[in-house]
Design an enzyme around this catalytic site. Structure first.
Site, PDB file in Angstrom:
ATOM      1  N   HIS A  37     -15.439 -46.588 -61.428  1.00  0.00           N
ATOM      2  CA  HIS A  37     -16.508 -46.085 -62.289  1.00  0.00           C
ATOM      3  C   HIS A  37     -17.240 -47.544 -62.841  1.00  0.00           C
ATOM      4  CE1 HIS A  37     -13.440 -42.671 -63.350  1.00  0.00           C
ATOM      5  NE2 HIS A  37     -14.759 -42.258 -63.145  1.00  0.00           N
ATOM      6  N   GLN A  61     -16.553 -26.962 -63.961  1.00  0.00           N
ATOM      7  CA  GLN A  61     -16.202 -27.402 -62.454  1.00  0.00           C
ATOM      8  C   GLN A  61     -14.738 -27.277 -61.929  1.00  0.00           C
ATOM      9  OE1 GLN A  61     -18.260 -31.376 -63.273  1.00  0.00           O
ATOM     10  NE2 GLN A  61     -16.351 -32.168 -61.920  1.00  0.00           N
ATOM     11  N   GLY A 147     -20.382 -41.983 -56.473  1.00  0.00           N
ATOM     12  CA  GLY A 147     -19.454 -42.588 -55.535  1.00  0.00           C
ATOM     13  C   GLY A 147     -19.545 -41.871 -54.305  1.00  0.00           C
ATOM     14  N   LYS A 149     -16.756 -41.768 -52.445  1.00  0.00           N
ATOM     15  CA  LYS A 149     -15.458 -41.247 -52.555  1.00  0.00           C
ATOM     16  C   LYS A 149     -15.778 -39.933 -52.775  1.00  0.00           C
ATOM     17  CE  LYS A 149     -11.339 -40.731 -54.751  1.00  0.00           C
ATOM     18  NZ  LYS A 149     -11.391 -39.485 -55.542  1.00  0.00           N
ATOM     19  N   SER A 185      -8.842 -43.299 -58.858  1.00  0.00           N
ATOM     20  CA  SER A 185      -9.362 -42.172 -59.285  1.00  0.00           C
ATOM     21  C   SER A 185      -8.562 -41.933 -60.468  1.00  0.00           C
ATOM     22  CB  SER A 185      -8.570 -40.911 -58.145  1.00  0.00           C
ATOM     23  OG  SER A 185      -8.746 -39.725 -58.978  1.00  0.00           O
ATOM     24  N   SER A 186      -9.216 -41.053 -61.439  1.00  0.00           N
ATOM     25  CA  SER A 186      -8.626 -40.932 -62.533  1.00  0.00           C
ATOM     26  C   SER A 186      -7.285 -40.047 -62.646  1.00  0.00           C
ATOM     27  CB  SER A 186      -9.601 -40.189 -63.694  1.00  0.00           C
ATOM     28  OG  SER A 186     -10.628 -40.708 -63.607  1.00  0.00           O
ATOM     29  N   ARG A 187      -7.174 -39.172 -61.594  1.00  0.00           N
ATOM     30  CA  ARG A 187      -5.943 -38.529 -61.293  1.00  0.00           C
ATOM     31  C   ARG A 187      -4.813 -39.471 -60.901  1.00  0.00           C
ATOM     32  NH1 ARG A 187     -10.054 -34.822 -59.682  1.00  0.00           N
ATOM     33  NH2 ARG A 187      -9.740 -32.745 -60.729  1.00  0.00           N
TER      34      ARG A 187
HETATM   35  P1  AMP Z   1     -15.333 -38.603 -62.168  1.00  0.00           P
HETATM   36  O1  AMP Z   1     -15.326 -39.414 -63.183  1.00  0.00           O
HETATM   37  O2  AMP Z   1     -14.128 -38.510 -61.377  1.00  0.00           O
HETATM   38  O3  AMP Z   1     -16.220 -37.414 -61.926  1.00  0.00           O
HETATM   39  O4  AMP Z   1     -16.434 -39.821 -61.174  1.00  0.00           O
HETATM   40  C1  AMP Z   1     -17.421 -40.167 -61.665  1.00  0.00           C
HETATM   41  C2  AMP Z   1     -18.399 -41.091 -60.416  1.00  0.00           C
HETATM   42  O5  AMP Z   1     -17.597 -42.028 -60.312  1.00  0.00           O
HETATM   43  C3  AMP Z   1     -18.627 -40.077 -59.334  1.00  0.00           C
HETATM   44  O6  AMP Z   1     -19.773 -40.433 -58.914  1.00  0.00           O
HETATM   45  C4  AMP Z   1     -17.478 -40.562 -58.480  1.00  0.00           C
HETATM   46  O7  AMP Z   1     -17.666 -40.465 -57.079  1.00  0.00           O
HETATM   47  C5  AMP Z   1     -17.180 -42.067 -58.853  1.00  0.00           C
HETATM   48  N1  AMP Z   1     -16.085 -42.724 -58.527  1.00  0.00           N
HETATM   49  C6  AMP Z   1     -14.811 -41.912 -58.632  1.00  0.00           C
HETATM   50  N2  AMP Z   1     -13.700 -42.781 -57.898  1.00  0.00           N
HETATM   51  C7  AMP Z   1     -14.527 -43.678 -57.550  1.00  0.00           C
HETATM   52  C8  AMP Z   1     -13.782 -44.990 -56.520  1.00  0.00           C
HETATM   53  N3  AMP Z   1     -12.884 -45.170 -56.390  1.00  0.00           N
HETATM   54  N4  AMP Z   1     -15.093 -45.845 -56.270  1.00  0.00           N
HETATM   55  C9  AMP Z   1     -16.374 -45.862 -56.536  1.00  0.00           C
HETATM   56  N5  AMP Z   1     -16.717 -44.577 -57.252  1.00  0.00           N
HETATM   57  C10 AMP Z   1     -15.968 -43.743 -57.598  1.00  0.00           C
END
Ligand code: AMP
Length: 281
Positions: A37, A61, A147, A149, A185-187
């Site tokens: 992030h 979602q 991302g 990802k 990943s947050s997970r």
């Molecule tokens: P999320 O909080 O999982 O919804 O992710 C928010 C944003 O961060 C999204 O655009 C994701 O694709 C991006 N993101 C999540 N993990 C990564 C990562 N490891 N590297 C780069 N961007 C990421």
């Protein structure tokens, strides 16, 4: 950094920014922020005068209630991290603010939300489209950062802005990884130490696929990948597909396209992880 919870306040702050002719970069997130992030925030910082990050765990979602309930939340830590990155504004709305009434919009995303992730998480991308469209209409950013990802999500957002002619530039950002290759990943925070130890197999397998791309027939490669993943008792492959990087349609032969990406989804215990690798571009 200013922190706001309401749409009205956000709009007021941003309209002042626009009056000063400052460009606005937007990074939407669900919080539990990690280096992935923060790399998006840093990319946004390079291109824009004013950076807004949103933290909102969007219920529409999630196709699985347990996943929603267990989704990691760590707002105080997130605020510290954003302040260190010189983020200007954090938008952290409540569910009541984002959905005063249930939103039952159904977007026509063509086949894009029916394949890969869409096949296993019905309604997921519709929920993403609902919230991203809402966020874009509140924030009206010049640029928004997503991302690679979440590659399918990135293509769906691009489709959404084309369809609704939303004047925002989408900036794709590279995947940040841990030292052992696991995509951040947050997970990942939900993995047990034992699970965390074997998690890098996912990326090692993607790299194996990349090395063999063009040499082993696709169908055979898919079988080998499934074997490599599933031979570990804690891992369960949901899908591994080699797809055209622009259409996301699955490929049967290496000559069908010259831009290809391999996408994978794996259960590690109860935690579902996704990753991808560009094979040719
Ligand atoms: P999320 O909080 O999982 O919804 O992710 C928010 C944003 O961060 C999204 O655009 C994701 O694709 C991006 N993101 C999540 N993990 C990564 C990562 N490891 N590297 C780069 N961007 C990421």
């Amino acid at each position: 950094m200013q922190i706001v919870n309401t749409i009205e306040e956000t709009k007021t702050i941003l309209s002042n920014i626009r009056q000063k002719n400052m460009s606005i970069g937007f990074v939407p997130t669900m919080g539990a922020l990690h280096e992935g992030h923060l790399s998006l925030i840093r990319d946004a910082r390079k291109d824009n005068d004013f950076i807004i990050c949103s933290i909102y765990v969007n219920p529409t979602q999630f196709d699985n209630n347990e996943d929603l309930e267990k989704y990691p939340r760590d707002l105080n830590n997130d605020i510290d991290k954003l302040e260190k990155e010189n983020c200007d504004l954090l938008f952290n709305p409540s569910n009541g603010e984002m959905y005063p009434q249930p939103d039952t919009t159904e977007f026509d995303l063509g086949y894009l939300d029916e394949i890969l992730e869409g096949k296993y998480r019905p309604g997921h991308f519709n929920g993403v489209a609902i919230v991203v469209k809402k966020l874009f209409s509140i924030i009206e950013p010049d640029r928004a950062y997503f991302g690679i990802k979440d590659y399918q999500q990135l293509l769906i957002i691009q489709k959404l802005i084309e369809k609704f002619e939303i004047p925002v530039e989408i900036i794709p950002c590279p995947t940040e990884r841990e030292d052992d290759g696991l995509a951040m990943s947050s997970r990942n925070a939900r993995l047990s130490p034992k699970e965390r130890k074997i998690a890098p197999i996912i990326y090692t397998t993607l790299k194996f696929a990349k090395i063999n791309a063009g040499f082993i027939p696709i169908n055979e490669l898919k079988k080998i990948v499934a074997k490599r993943i599933n031979k570990n008792k804690l891992l369960k492959l949901e899908y591994f597909e080699i797809v055209d990087a622009e259409t996301l349609l699955p490929l049967k032969t290496w000559t069908e396209s010259n831009k290809m990406i391999a996408c994978i989804a794996v259960f590690l215990g109860k935690v579902r992880l996704i990753d991808n690798i560009i094979l040719f571009y």
